[in-house]
Design an enzyme around this catalytic site. Sequence first.
Site, PDB file in Angstrom:
ATOM      1  N   ILE A 173      28.006 -21.953  38.632  1.00 48.69           N
ATOM      2  CA  ILE A 173      27.408 -23.259  38.865  1.00 48.69           C
ATOM      3  C   ILE A 173      26.776 -23.861  37.887  1.00 48.69           C
ATOM      4  O   ILE A 173      25.773 -23.283  37.172  1.00 48.69           O
ATOM      5  CB  ILE A 173      26.121 -23.281  40.089  1.00 48.69           C
ATOM      6  CG1 ILE A 173      27.271 -22.422  41.409  1.00 48.69           C
ATOM      7  CG2 ILE A 173      26.022 -24.532  40.664  1.00 48.69           C
ATOM      8  CD1 ILE A 173      28.084 -22.961  41.925  1.00 48.69           C
ATOM      9  N   HIS A 174      27.109 -25.119  37.443  1.00 49.28           N
ATOM     10  CA  HIS A 174      26.190 -25.785  36.454  1.00 49.28           C
ATOM     11  C   HIS A 174      26.352 -27.429  36.697  1.00 49.28           C
ATOM     12  O   HIS A 174      25.543 -28.043  35.577  1.00 49.28           O
ATOM     13  CB  HIS A 174      26.877 -25.529  35.036  1.00 49.28           C
ATOM     14  CG  HIS A 174      28.167 -26.022  34.652  1.00 49.28           C
ATOM     15  ND1 HIS A 174      29.539 -25.922  35.320  1.00 49.28           N
ATOM     16  CD2 HIS A 174      28.304 -27.204  33.982  1.00 49.28           C
ATOM     17  CE1 HIS A 174      30.413 -26.619  34.811  1.00 49.28           C
ATOM     18  NE2 HIS A 174      29.960 -27.416  33.959  1.00 49.28           N
ATOM     19  N   ARG A 175      27.010 -27.895  37.445  1.00 44.42           N
ATOM     20  CA  ARG A 175      27.090 -29.596  37.375  1.00 44.42           C
ATOM     21  C   ARG A 175      25.833 -30.066  37.925  1.00 44.42           C
ATOM     22  O   ARG A 175      25.437 -29.449  38.967  1.00 44.42           O
ATOM     23  CB  ARG A 175      28.241 -29.816  38.351  1.00 44.42           C
ATOM     24  CG  ARG A 175      29.782 -29.559  37.564  1.00 44.42           C
ATOM     25  CD  ARG A 175      30.854 -30.543  38.058  1.00 44.42           C
ATOM     26  NE  ARG A 175      32.120 -30.339  37.302  1.00 44.42           N
ATOM     27  CZ  ARG A 175      32.501 -30.736  36.093  1.00 44.42           C
ATOM     28  NH1 ARG A 175      31.616 -31.601  35.609  1.00 44.42           N
ATOM     29  NH2 ARG A 175      33.531 -30.402  35.651  1.00 44.42           N
ATOM     30  N   ARG A 223      20.681 -24.395  32.899  1.00 46.26           N
ATOM     31  CA  ARG A 223      20.130 -25.466  33.873  1.00 46.26           C
ATOM     32  C   ARG A 223      19.993 -25.088  35.372  1.00 46.26           C
ATOM     33  O   ARG A 223      19.209 -25.411  35.883  1.00 46.26           O
ATOM     34  CB  ARG A 223      21.375 -26.459  33.634  1.00 46.26           C
ATOM     35  CG  ARG A 223      21.169 -27.812  34.354  1.00 46.26           C
ATOM     36  CD  ARG A 223      22.528 -28.522  34.622  1.00 46.26           C
ATOM     37  NE  ARG A 223      22.204 -29.727  35.360  1.00 46.26           N
ATOM     38  CZ  ARG A 223      21.887 -31.060  34.595  1.00 46.26           C
ATOM     39  NH1 ARG A 223      21.947 -31.043  33.256  1.00 46.26           N
ATOM     40  NH2 ARG A 223      21.593 -32.041  35.494  1.00 46.26           N
ATOM     41  N   ASP A 260      31.873 -24.859  40.152  1.00 41.85           N
ATOM     42  CA  ASP A 260      32.079 -25.945  40.288  1.00 41.85           C
ATOM     43  C   ASP A 260      32.663 -26.536  38.845  1.00 41.85           C
ATOM     44  O   ASP A 260      32.509 -27.901  38.510  1.00 41.85           O
ATOM     45  CB  ASP A 260      30.774 -26.870  40.663  1.00 41.85           C
ATOM     46  CG  ASP A 260      29.614 -26.403  39.547  1.00 41.85           C
ATOM     47  OD1 ASP A 260      29.919 -25.713  38.455  1.00 41.85           O
ATOM     48  OD2 ASP A 260      28.526 -26.806  39.827  1.00 41.85           O
TER      49      ASP A 260
END
Length: 361
Positions: free
Chosen positions: A202-204, A235, A277
Amino acid sequence: MKVASILGVRPQFVKASVVSRELRKKHEEVLIHTGQHYDYQMNRVFFEQLNIPEPDYHLDIGSGSHGYQTGEMLKKIEEVLVKEKPDIVLTYGDTNSTLAGALAASKLHIKTAHVESGLRSFDKCMPEEINRVLTDHCSDILFCPTQNAVENLKNEGITENVHLTGDVMVDSLLYNREIAENKSTILNDLGLKSKGYLVATIHRASNTDDEENLKNIVDAFSELNETIVFPLHPRTKKFLKKYGLYDRLKSSVILTQPLGFLEFIKLMNHAKMILTDSGGVQKEAYVLKVPCITLRENTEWVETVDDGWNVLVGTDTEKIIRMVREFRPLLETHRDRFGNGDASKSIVSIIDGLKKHEVNL
């Protein structure tokens, strides 16, 4: 010819590793690293594992808002291009580094080529979508990974110098998969058995920065009762801690630092399923024939959904859980949608064919 390649983030390092290997057989390459990714596990490890040549210029931009990052890159890339006077500027993907490189080159009247052109999610809330569209419209040569990408450009009025090359990420996956199998010890290190775990990434910003979306994802992961390996993007880690979700997630999944490319290939290759994502990971899962659940409402890699190997679930907790338990693609629907591993050769062959008078000097 002299080609300036502009890189900034880990997917671009992976793509450039195979293109640079071909490019340098006949041409001079100047490698410009913007510094968009600067953490060792997001940056340096890729140069070491993939034998990418040392950057000729490292711009050290670092993190910041989209406007700040893109503006600083534009200024510093322009300085390098004025000094080096390349015949062609080569950009990759859909990041701020991509857009800044294409803008700097086009304003200096240097021919610009875009690798991974024509992808569209049709969601302008995504900064990557803005970067893709603008980069395509100011590029002179467009290298498309799929026929859908070619059609997207055609629908936007771009038909000249559009080339269907296949996807350079496939080249890299096929080249490095066996190396990863032989060299990486990630399964033993984490106590995993092949097809006995899930991988999550997950990074968006739409997921990490939104407390409700991130909580829904953590809820799903916590309730699944599955072994989940979750390499944490910096992030994502920051926002998990900000929203008080980190300790809960840590108690229910295997958290790791960001992984090198070889480790991540092996981890994906032996996974039962992937939750992500990331656009690139969706495609990699497809190539590796691993079912993928995408935690978004849309995707630029529509082929993976059309063929039934990827399902879009957004951040609905119950839907994520249900799809993990029920989603099973059919092997007969899998096709070679992204080429057979010679996209890099196709790209360099097109560059080889350019005449000096066709290049803006």
